[in-house]
Design an enzyme around this catalytic site. Structure first.
Site, PDB file in Angstrom:
ATOM      1  N   SER A 187      48.961  63.431  36.567  1.00 44.44           N
ATOM      2  CA  SER A 187      50.348  62.531  35.631  1.00 44.44           C
ATOM      3  C   SER A 187      50.309  64.276  34.488  1.00 44.44           C
ATOM      4  CB  SER A 187      48.959  61.740  34.625  1.00 44.44           C
ATOM      5  OG  SER A 187      49.029  60.514  35.800  1.00 44.44           O
ATOM      6  N   ASP A 198      49.729  56.140  33.937  1.00 46.82           N
ATOM      7  CA  ASP A 198      49.685  57.582  33.546  1.00 46.82           C
ATOM      8  C   ASP A 198      50.051  57.841  32.154  1.00 46.82           C
ATOM      9  OD1 ASP A 198      49.231  58.134  36.064  1.00 46.82           O
ATOM     10  OD2 ASP A 198      50.845  58.866  36.760  1.00 46.82           O
ATOM     11  N   TYR A 246      57.097  57.301  47.519  1.00 44.41           N
ATOM     12  CA  TYR A 246      56.598  56.534  46.320  1.00 44.41           C
ATOM     13  C   TYR A 246      57.401  55.246  46.076  1.00 44.41           C
ATOM     14  CZ  TYR A 246      54.829  55.042  41.936  1.00 44.41           C
ATOM     15  OH  TYR A 246      54.538  55.010  40.673  1.00 44.41           O
TER      16      TYR A 246
END
Length: 382
Positions: free
Chosen positions: A122, A168, A218
């Site tokens: 992240s 995150d 994703y």
């Protein structure tokens, strides 16, 4: 040169402040944050350091270590920088802070990020949260860290175009030294849980396969779980997949098919593993925690299909080591990192053995990080 010296070499004046935000690991609970599930992240000593100086000009000037040149963002045109390479994340944070009423003040910001890019730790969230802190501090306003996490997520979702969940940014902003955060992503209720592994340590390994969330699958995975949820909603009154127990899911599984069914099954079972992992950690049962990490990886490999040969190799070689209790990929997948629970006395040998096996199998080396669990945000006057 370090960040402070680099700031002066780029901008010609001394930096006055240092703002930092952490990268993160997620102990367990992968690809469930955008499904309303609970996750279990912790903030790392790998950080985004932002050296800053308030200028009062009508522009934010941004420079990054290792990247030549200065990026300029005009404060009255903050919606215009969505394609600005290396500075669109910062521009998005500034834009949404401004939209909610924070007076954005001109400043020079130099970014030195020790979170490896594309690692699944992240780096983007660390950059966003550090930027949000810097701009809020320079605006002279009181700020809520949870709100900064929300602003940062919105910048990534709507400004940059990456459909990440809240985990995150929340971990980067709200991390606490020597604790993991049990976070309910549907409500943002959270609990700090001591991350005490006894005689064991968490070893982070980067497979060093580059990945980019915008270009990866994703967003496809998000569409697949949304499809599953919409089908399940026709027979069950649920707001998110995370509301389903394994028993609930088995009752509706027949409605789903193919990839959509596999994706939903991962989410439901991973949510269950998070609950079990927290119980194991609170009970000091590190062996059970390791078993759950292994199960998480298998599910991410077989049901969510986000691992790939590099992450599978890295975690497999880790599990073969006698003093490793468990290993799994973390982050979005398709590249990035694994975490492994390894006996402290065996870490050096573990790294040496896994590194050699990985190199022999893949043809290039993994990177291993000495990590500690730290606070998410720091602000220092230089």
């Amino acid at each position: 040169m370090q960040g402070k010296e680099l700031f002066k070499s780029v901008f010609g004046l001394e930096a006055e402040d240092l703002f930092t935000a952490a990268g993160r690991i997620n102990v367990i609970g992968e690809h469930v944050d955008y499904c309303g599930g609970k996750v279990f992240p912790a903030a790392l000593n790998l950080r985004c350091n932002v050296y800053g100086r308030k200028t009062g000009a009508n522009v934010i000037r941004i420079a990054l270590k290792g990247i030549d040149g200065i990026k300029e963002i005009e404060i009255d045109k903050l919606d215009s920088y969505k394609e600005l390479e290396y500075a669109n994340y910062q521009a998005g944070v500034a834009y949404y802070l401004q939209q909610q009423g924070t007076p954005i003040v001109g400043c020079d910001l130099f970014y030195e990020c020790t979170v490896p890019f594309g690692s699944g730790l992240s780096s983007s969230a660390a950059i966003e949260v550090a930027t949000a802190v810097a701009l809020s501090e320079y605006a002279g306003v009181k700020y809520d860290k949870v709100n900064l996490a929300r602003i940062s997520q919105r910048a990534e979702n709507e400004y940059v175009g990456v459909n990440c969940g809240i985990m995150d940014q929340f971990a980067s902003a709200m991390g606490k030294k020597d604790h993991a955060v049990l976070l309910d992503c549907s409500t943002l209720d959270y609990e700090y849980v001591p991350l005490d592994l006894g005689d064991y340590a968490l070893v982070v390994a980067n497979c060093n396969k580059p990945h980019n969330l915008v270009e990866s699958k994703y967003n496809v995975r998000r569409q697949e779980v949304e499809t599953a949820l919409n089908i399940i909603k026709t027979v069950k009154d649920v707001k998110c997949l995370a509301e389903l127990s394994p028993k609930d899911f088995n009752e509706v599984k027949h409605l789903l098919a193919g990839a959509v069914c596999k994706r939903a099954e991962h989410v439901v079972m991973e949510c269950e593993r998070v609950n079990m992992a927290v119980k194991a950690l609170k009970a000091g049962d590190i062996v059970e925690l390791g078993r759950l990490l292994n199960e998480s990886h298998y599910s991410l490999r077989d049901l969510y299909e986000v691992t790939g040969k590099e992450l599978d190799a890295l975690s497999s070689f880790a599990r073969k080591e006698t003093d490793c209790l468990g290993s799994r990929m973390i982050g979005a997948g398709f590249g990035g990192c694994t975490i492994s629970i390894v006996k402290k006395s065996a870490v050096e040998g573990f790294i040496r053995h896994v590194d050699k096996a990985y190199y022999d199998a893949i043809g290039y080396r993994a990177s291993f990080y000495e990590t500690s669990i730290e606070d998410g945000i720091t602000v220092t006057k230089l």
